[in-house]
Design a protein around this motif. Structure first.
Motif, PDB file in Angstrom:
ATOM      1  N   ILE A   7      20.082 -27.158  19.228  1.00 46.11           N
ATOM      2  CA  ILE A   7      19.388 -26.259  20.289  1.00 46.11           C
ATOM      3  C   ILE A   7      20.128 -24.815  20.266  1.00 46.11           C
ATOM      4  O   ILE A   7      21.089 -24.604  20.727  1.00 46.11           O
ATOM      5  N   TYR A  13      15.170 -25.300  22.946  1.00 44.19           N
ATOM      6  CA  TYR A  13      15.333 -25.708  24.272  1.00 44.19           C
ATOM      7  C   TYR A  13      13.981 -26.293  24.822  1.00 44.19           C
ATOM      8  O   TYR A  13      13.926 -27.553  25.398  1.00 44.19           O
ATOM      9  N   ALA A  16      12.871 -29.549  23.131  1.00 45.35           N
ATOM     10  CA  ALA A  16      13.751 -30.512  23.285  1.00 45.35           C
ATOM     11  C   ALA A  16      13.282 -31.099  24.726  1.00 45.35           C
ATOM     12  O   ALA A  16      13.317 -32.477  25.046  1.00 45.35           O
ATOM     13  N   LEU A  17      13.054 -30.296  25.802  1.00 43.61           N
ATOM     14  CA  LEU A  17      12.856 -30.740  27.237  1.00 43.61           C
ATOM     15  C   LEU A  17      11.289 -31.298  27.145  1.00 43.61           C
ATOM     16  O   LEU A  17      11.309 -32.716  27.573  1.00 43.61           O
ATOM     17  N   VAL A  45      20.652 -30.970  25.143  1.00 44.30           N
ATOM     18  CA  VAL A  45      20.304 -30.147  26.427  1.00 44.30           C
ATOM     19  C   VAL A  45      21.361 -29.608  27.282  1.00 44.30           C
ATOM     20  O   VAL A  45      21.422 -28.627  27.984  1.00 44.30           O
ATOM     21  N   GLU A  46      22.168 -30.720  27.614  1.00 49.08           N
ATOM     22  CA  GLU A  46      23.149 -30.411  28.869  1.00 49.08           C
ATOM     23  C   GLU A  46      24.058 -29.458  28.222  1.00 49.08           C
ATOM     24  O   GLU A  46      24.456 -28.471  28.766  1.00 49.08           O
ATOM     25  N   TYR A  48      23.404 -26.910  25.951  1.00 51.66           N
ATOM     26  CA  TYR A  48      22.778 -25.690  26.060  1.00 51.66           C
ATOM     27  C   TYR A  48      22.457 -25.026  27.227  1.00 51.66           C
ATOM     28  O   TYR A  48      22.823 -23.979  27.398  1.00 51.66           O
ATOM     29  N   GLU A  49      22.432 -25.869  28.275  1.00 56.11           N
ATOM     30  CA  GLU A  49      22.057 -25.386  29.784  1.00 56.11           C
ATOM     31  C   GLU A  49      23.357 -25.053  30.273  1.00 56.11           C
ATOM     32  O   GLU A  49      23.669 -24.029  30.941  1.00 56.11           O
TER      33      GLU A  49
END
Length: 124
Positions: A7, A13, A16-17, A45-46, A48-49
């Motif tokens: 991502i 992102y 992916a969500l 995702v984790e 990226y966040e």
């Protein structure tokens, strides 16, 4: 999203969500492949966040007050953690910094995270 890839952008992102939401809604009997895909996407995702939306730690004094509220404690109940009622008042009113002993007691007794308690406190 047919393939899993890193991502790099907000568009990646969002895709992916959406895929995570789709996979979560599937019947668990669908299979391990979807479960593995969900696990990998959630990890991506984790990461990226954490990079793009980092969480800031709460102010130590506000965190202590929140912990007191959730545990049903009053300032008078905190003398065991701060050493005395006067030290409790001084800390909660930002006239005294937390000592290492106070930090250890709050961590052990109330389960407060050390990374929150060791932050510098702005005194008034």
């Amino acid at each position: 999203m047919n393939t899993i890839r890193p991502i790099h952008t907000n568009e990646d992102y969002q895709l992916a969500l959406k895929e995570i939401a789709r996979l979560v809604d599937l019947d668990p009997a669908v299979g391990a492949i979807e479960g593995d895909k969900l696990e990998v996407l959630a990890t991506l995702v984790e990461v990226y966040e954490a990079k793009h939306y980092p969480m800031t730690l709460p102010d130590p004094i506000e965190a202590i007050k929140f912990s007191m509220e959730t545990h049903g404690l009053r300032p008078a109940d905190m003398a065991n953690y701060f050493g005395s009622p006067s030290k409790t008042s001084e800390v909660l009113n930002r006239h005294r910094r937390l000592s290492i002993t106070m930090i250890r007691k709050l961590h052990k007794g109330l389960g407060m995270p050390l990374e929150v308690l060791v932050q510098d406190v702005a005194l008034s």
